[in-house]
Design an enzyme around this catalytic site. Sequence first.
Site, PDB file in Angstrom:
ATOM      1  N   LYS A  11       0.837  -1.204   0.000  1.00 41.80           N
ATOM      2  CA  LYS A  11       0.000   0.000   0.000  1.00 41.80           C
ATOM      3  C   LYS A  11       0.879   1.264   0.000  1.00 41.80           C
ATOM      4  O   LYS A  11       2.098   1.187   0.228  1.00 41.80           O
ATOM      5  CB  LYS A  11      -0.903  -0.038   1.229  1.00 41.80           C
ATOM      6  CG  LYS A  11      -1.880  -1.216   1.238  1.00 41.80           C
ATOM      7  CD  LYS A  11      -2.723  -1.126   2.496  1.00 41.80           C
ATOM      8  CE  LYS A  11      -3.731  -2.237   2.584  1.00 41.80           C
ATOM      9  NZ  LYS A  11      -4.613  -2.051   3.756  1.00 41.80           N
ATOM     10  N   TYR A  51     -12.443  -2.494  -2.582  1.00 40.36           N
ATOM     11  CA  TYR A  51     -12.926  -2.493  -1.191  1.00 40.36           C
ATOM     12  C   TYR A  51     -14.450  -2.393  -1.095  1.00 40.36           C
ATOM     13  O   TYR A  51     -14.977  -1.958  -0.060  1.00 40.36           O
ATOM     14  CB  TYR A  51     -12.246  -1.368  -0.418  1.00 40.36           C
ATOM     15  CG  TYR A  51     -10.788  -1.690  -0.079  1.00 40.36           C
ATOM     16  CD1 TYR A  51     -10.464  -2.814   0.679  1.00 40.36           C
ATOM     17  CD2 TYR A  51      -9.745  -0.886  -0.520  1.00 40.36           C
ATOM     18  CE1 TYR A  51      -9.141  -3.131   0.990  1.00 40.36           C
ATOM     19  CE2 TYR A  51      -8.414  -1.189  -0.218  1.00 40.36           C
ATOM     20  CZ  TYR A  51      -8.133  -2.313   0.536  1.00 40.36           C
ATOM     21  OH  TYR A  51      -6.824  -2.620   0.853  1.00 40.36           O
ATOM     22  N   ASN A 114      -1.659  -0.043   7.336  1.00 39.39           N
ATOM     23  CA  ASN A 114      -1.118  -1.368   7.670  1.00 39.39           C
ATOM     24  C   ASN A 114      -0.267  -1.986   6.561  1.00 39.39           C
ATOM     25  O   ASN A 114      -0.125  -3.204   6.475  1.00 39.39           O
ATOM     26  CB  ASN A 114      -2.230  -2.310   8.156  1.00 39.39           C
ATOM     27  CG  ASN A 114      -3.273  -2.595   7.099  1.00 39.39           C
ATOM     28  OD1 ASN A 114      -3.226  -2.020   6.010  1.00 39.39           O
ATOM     29  ND2 ASN A 114      -4.199  -3.475   7.399  1.00 39.39           N
ATOM     30  N   HIS A 117      -1.596  -5.483   1.736  1.00 39.64           N
ATOM     31  CA  HIS A 117      -2.892  -6.157   1.658  1.00 39.64           C
ATOM     32  C   HIS A 117      -2.681  -7.519   1.021  1.00 39.64           C
ATOM     33  O   HIS A 117      -1.893  -7.646   0.087  1.00 39.64           O
ATOM     34  CB  HIS A 117      -3.860  -5.331   0.794  1.00 39.64           C
ATOM     35  CG  HIS A 117      -5.082  -6.091   0.391  1.00 39.64           C
ATOM     36  ND1 HIS A 117      -6.166  -6.238   1.220  1.00 39.64           N
ATOM     37  CD2 HIS A 117      -5.378  -6.795  -0.743  1.00 39.64           C
ATOM     38  CE1 HIS A 117      -7.089  -6.978   0.601  1.00 39.64           C
ATOM     39  NE2 HIS A 117      -6.630  -7.322  -0.590  1.00 39.64           N
ATOM     40  N   GLU A 128      -9.889  -9.453  -7.121  1.00 40.49           N
ATOM     41  CA  GLU A 128      -9.055  -8.277  -6.864  1.00 40.49           C
ATOM     42  C   GLU A 128      -7.970  -8.115  -7.929  1.00 40.49           C
ATOM     43  O   GLU A 128      -7.765  -7.012  -8.450  1.00 40.49           O
ATOM     44  CB  GLU A 128      -8.448  -8.360  -5.455  1.00 40.49           C
ATOM     45  CG  GLU A 128      -9.518  -8.216  -4.383  1.00 40.49           C
ATOM     46  CD  GLU A 128      -9.014  -8.451  -2.964  1.00 40.49           C
ATOM     47  OE1 GLU A 128      -7.790  -8.408  -2.735  1.00 40.49           O
ATOM     48  OE2 GLU A 128      -9.858  -8.690  -2.077  1.00 40.49           O
TER      49      GLU A 128
END
Length: 151
Positions: A11, A51, A114, A117, A128
Amino acid sequence: MDLEREFIMVKPDGVQRAHIGDIITRIERAGLKIVAMKILQVTREQAEKHYAVHKDKPFYAGLIEYITNGPAVAMVVEGRDAVKHARRLVGATDPHDALPGSIRGDYGLNIERNIVHAADSVENAKTEYSIYFDEKELIVYTRIDEAQLYA
Ligand code: CMP
């Protein structure tokens, strides 16, 4: 042998903090084969598809803002039980719960930032990665260590 494909994304915070190389190293070292990879600026449209399942969550707007806010690295990796394995390498969603040795456990402090992913199922991985890659961008090749990995 159950070969799976998994979708992983470094990310924008992982890119900004220069963790791309380390994350790729961990993936390769584990035996997972990178079959597609690109650095990209995630568009709002891609982020909303990626998402969609979190659309009604209170953190959704922030999540879309975060993932579109700088370059990310998207990849498809392949291997035996690739989804389970990649998610163990990545660690728990909340870095506070992620074990040391996992990517989030080693580098994260904040669930909203975080670092990485990894899709939670083979089906979601395909959904995805199809947002970011054409099927023809997935390269078929054999790694020289596969004879040992899958002996
Ligand atoms: P990721 O694995 O990309 O999947 C969904 C993301 O939503 C997750 O990592 C976090 O970045 C984010 N997320 C999940 N739960 C929360 C939460 N409680 N607060 C803020 N962000 C969250």
